[in-house]
Enzyme design. Structure first.
Site, short mmCIF file in Angstrom:
data_model
loop_
_atom_site.label_atom_id
_atom_site.label_comp_id
_atom_site.label_asym_id
_atom_site.label_seq_id
_atom_site.Cartn_x
_atom_site.Cartn_y
_atom_site.Cartn_z
N TYR A 1 6.42 18.12 10.81
CA TYR A 1 7.41 17.09 11.16
C TYR A 1 8.85 17.60 11.08
O TYR A 1 9.79 16.82 11.23
CB TYR A 1 7.31 15.89 10.22
CG TYR A 1 5.92 15.44 9.87
CD1 TYR A 1 5.09 14.84 10.82
CD2 TYR A 1 5.43 15.60 8.57
CE1 TYR A 1 3.81 14.43 10.48
CE2 TYR A 1 4.15 15.17 8.23
CZ TYR A 1 3.35 14.60 9.19
OH TYR A 1 2.10 14.19 8.86
N CYS B 1 0.03 33.94 8.95
CA CYS B 1 0.30 34.71 10.17
C CYS B 1 0.62 33.77 11.33
O CYS B 1 -0.13 33.68 12.30
CB CYS B 1 -0.88 35.60 10.48
SG CYS B 1 -1.09 36.82 9.20
N GLU B 2 1.71 33.05 11.18
CA GLU B 2 2.21 32.18 12.26
C GLU B 2 3.71 32.06 12.14
O GLU B 2 4.22 31.82 11.04
CB GLU B 2 1.56 30.79 12.17
CG GLU B 2 0.55 30.58 13.27
CD GLU B 2 0.08 29.15 13.43
OE1 GLU B 2 -1.12 28.94 13.16
OE2 GLU B 2 0.86 28.28 13.83
N GLU C 1 0.82 -1.22 0.00
CA GLU C 1 0.00 0.00 0.00
C GLU C 1 0.85 1.26 0.00
O GLU C 1 0.73 2.09 0.90
CB GLU C 1 -0.84 0.05 1.27
CG GLU C 1 -1.89 -0.99 1.39
CD GLU C 1 -2.52 -0.98 2.78
OE1 GLU C 1 -2.07 -0.23 3.66
OE2 GLU C 1 -3.47 -1.73 2.95
N PRO C 2 1.69 1.45 -0.97
CA PRO C 2 2.52 2.66 -0.94
C PRO C 2 1.73 3.91 -1.31
O PRO C 2 0.79 3.85 -2.11
CB PRO C 2 3.56 2.37 -2.03
CG PRO C 2 2.84 1.48 -2.98
CD PRO C 2 1.89 0.65 -2.18
N GLY C 3 2.09 5.00 -0.70
CA GLY C 3 1.58 6.30 -1.10
C GLY C 3 2.78 7.11 -1.57
O GLY C 3 3.02 7.31 -2.75
N ARG D 1 4.17 19.67 5.77
CA ARG D 1 5.19 18.73 6.27
C ARG D 1 6.34 19.39 7.03
O ARG D 1 6.74 18.91 8.08
CB ARG D 1 5.72 17.84 5.13
CG ARG D 1 4.62 17.04 4.41
CD ARG D 1 5.16 15.95 3.51
NE ARG D 1 5.73 14.87 4.27
CZ ARG D 1 7.03 14.69 4.43
NH1 ARG D 1 7.89 15.50 3.86
NH2 ARG D 1 7.46 13.71 5.18
N1 LLP Z 1 -1.32 2.14 4.54
C1 LLP Z 1 -1.77 2.66 5.70
C2 LLP Z 1 -2.66 1.87 6.54
C3 LLP Z 1 -1.38 3.96 6.09
O1 LLP Z 1 -1.80 4.46 7.25
C4 LLP Z 1 -0.51 4.70 5.26
C5 LLP Z 1 -0.09 6.06 5.63
C6 LLP Z 1 -0.08 4.12 4.05
C7 LLP Z 1 -0.51 2.83 3.73
C8 LLP Z 1 0.82 4.82 3.09
O2 LLP Z 1 2.04 5.16 3.65
P1 LLP Z 1 3.22 5.72 2.73
O3 LLP Z 1 3.59 4.67 1.73
O4 LLP Z 1 2.71 6.93 2.04
O5 LLP Z 1 4.31 6.03 3.67
N2 LLP Z 1 1.53 12.80 6.57
C9 LLP Z 1 2.71 12.02 6.80
C10 LLP Z 1 2.51 10.57 6.42
C11 LLP Z 1 1.36 9.91 7.12
C12 LLP Z 1 1.13 8.50 6.65
C13 LLP Z 1 -0.19 7.99 7.09
N3 LLP Z 1 -0.45 6.64 6.70
C14 LLP Z 1 3.89 12.64 6.05
O6 LLP Z 1 3.70 13.66 5.38
O7 LLP Z 1 5.00 12.17 6.16
#
Ligand code: LLP
Length: 407
Positions: free
Chosen positions: A309, A336-337, A266-268, A305
């Site tokens: 973080y 304004c922060e 499940e990559p994002g 981000r």
């Molecule tokens: N599967 C599940 C169940 C998840 O909770 C997530 C991300 C992914 C897959 C995808 O993860 P990835 O491959 O993108 O790392 N906002 C944060 C990242 C939060 C990720 C939340 N869950 C950032 O900007 O680093």
């Protein structure tokens, strides 16, 4: 400063795009999305596999259509994401619902659309199994360890609200047997921004151990989390070793158990981060005793981000790419922060050496394709940035097709 980030936009004139569409604007290179998808898919020799895109990282309609065309599925975390994915033509069997804080209504919706819920708590498991006897479900386990680029994104281990702890597996057995629920999948997601493949091996071993107990398991989902090198000296995730090692484990399992279990990922971030750049204009320059600030016409309302973080994003002065004149500057947002600074780490301001900046210059904030626009807000009542997509050298404005699901 790492000019190599420009390679992700080879042959694309970012300055022309900024001038034509105005700033701030997110530009996505769809060819890069395709390239990264294929890189990941081809790195895994194991045949029975599917990639589910974590829509939370980017819900741009053209990115989603690109991935659907490549036969990618969807990791959905809300009923809104499910509805959007189905409308875009993703098949229900290619969507897995892994939310948190899931109501009975959410589950009803998910089941009515033929989508398998991925269950991360005993409470939810009991509600689903009781209300829908005989249902097919997947269980999300918490493998007792996590990884990630920041505490906020570590989703495994004792402090995490996610997943069913291994010590509760007996409960899972009891409940699913009582209500005749079929556990057809086992899932873990240990965190995000992981640059080392070893944690996946640890996780998959645990998931396969569970698959030996639940003989009905048809798929093992190893979550997302694969990181990208935001900084010049960051490691590259070793896709080759990752692909080989997980394939070996899957093959061994299939042989020993005599059943061909499907591997899901499940990559994002890995698929889309590098494909996106946020272009912004320098609209004010300010000298203080300590710093030179270049204030741009965007802020953490568009890319959260760095402030959230302390994340690093490469910044390049697109208007002065060939300039040899460099200076230490602080790139700040227009909100304004005080925390609204792009060149920062977790502690605070971290000035950057970039090409000398003048009023009106266009800065590119790179690797912004994941968790950029998707975490944007209207803070300070600012508009959302435009989104432009590029494919085969042609660019066009992208429609905000997601809006009808959130208004
Ligand atoms: N599967 C599940 C169940 C998840 O909770 C997530 C991300 C992914 C897959 C995808 O993860 P990835 O491959 O993108 O790392 N906002 C944060 C990242 C939060 C990720 C939340 N869950 C950032 O900007 O680093």
């Amino acid at each position: 400063m790492n000019l190599k980030k420009l390679d992700n936009f080879k042959g694309i004139n970012l300055l022309d795009i900024a001038n034509e569409y105005g700033t701030p604007v997110y530009v996505y290179n769809l060819d890069k999305v395709k390239e990264n998808y294929q890189k990941l898919f081809n790195s895994i020799p194991y045949e029975n596999k599917k990639i589910l895109f974590a829509m939370k990282s980017n819900f741009n309609v053209d990115i989603l259509k690109t991935l659907r065309y490549l036969k990618c599925g969807i990791d959905a975390v809300s009923t809104e994401e499910i509805a959007y994915a189905l409308d875009l033509g993703f098949k229900s069997e290619d969507i897995l619902f892994t939310g948190i804080g899931i109501s009975n209504e959410d589950i009803k919706y998910c089941i009515s659309r033929g989508i398998v819920p991925n269950v991360g708590s005993i409470d939810l498991l009991e509600r689903i199994s009781k209300n829908h006897p005989g249902i097919n479900i997947s269980i999300r386990i918490n493998p007792d360890f996590g990884h990630g680029h920041h505490d906020h994104v570590i989703t495994g281990g004792p402090h995490s609200k996610f997943g069913i702890y291994e010590s509760y597996l007996e409960e899972v057995k009891r409940i699913t047997e009582k209500y005749k629920a079929n556990v057809i999948g086992v899932h873990f997601h240990i965190g995000s921004g992981i640059l080392d493949f070893e944690p996946y091996i640890r996780g998959i071993k645990k998931a396969l151990d569970i698959s030996r107990i639940f003989k009905t398991i048809e798929f093992v989902d190893i979550g997302g989390g694969i990181g990208i090198p935001y900084r010049e000296n960051d490691n590259n995730f070793d896709l080759e070793k990752f692909g080989e090692s997980i394939s070996k484990l899957m093959d061994e399992f299939s042989k020993a158990e005599g059943r061909n279990v499907k591997l899901l990922l499940e990559p994002g971030r890995f698929l889309v981060a590098e494909s996106g750049v946020l272009l912004a204009k320098v609209v004010e320059i300010k000298h203080t005793p300590l710093y030179k600030f270049a204030i741009v016409n965007t802020g953490f309302n568009h890319l959260a981000r760095p402030v959230m973080y302390g994340s690093y994003h490469e910044i390049i002065n697109i208007s002065k790419i060939d300039s040899k004149e460099f200076e230490e500057i602080v790139v700040a947002g227009n909100l304004c922060e005080s925390g609204d600074i792009f060149t920062r780490n977790e502690e605070g301001i971290e000035p950057r050496r970039i090409q000398k900046v003048e009023y009106g210059d266009i800065l590119g904030i790179f690797d912004a394709g994941a968790y950029g626009y998707s975490m944007a807000s209207h803070y300070n009542l600012k508009k959302f940035p435009k989104e432009v997509v590029v494919k085969d050298g042609y660019h066009r404005l992208s429609e905000k097709a997601y809006l009808k699901y959130v208004l």
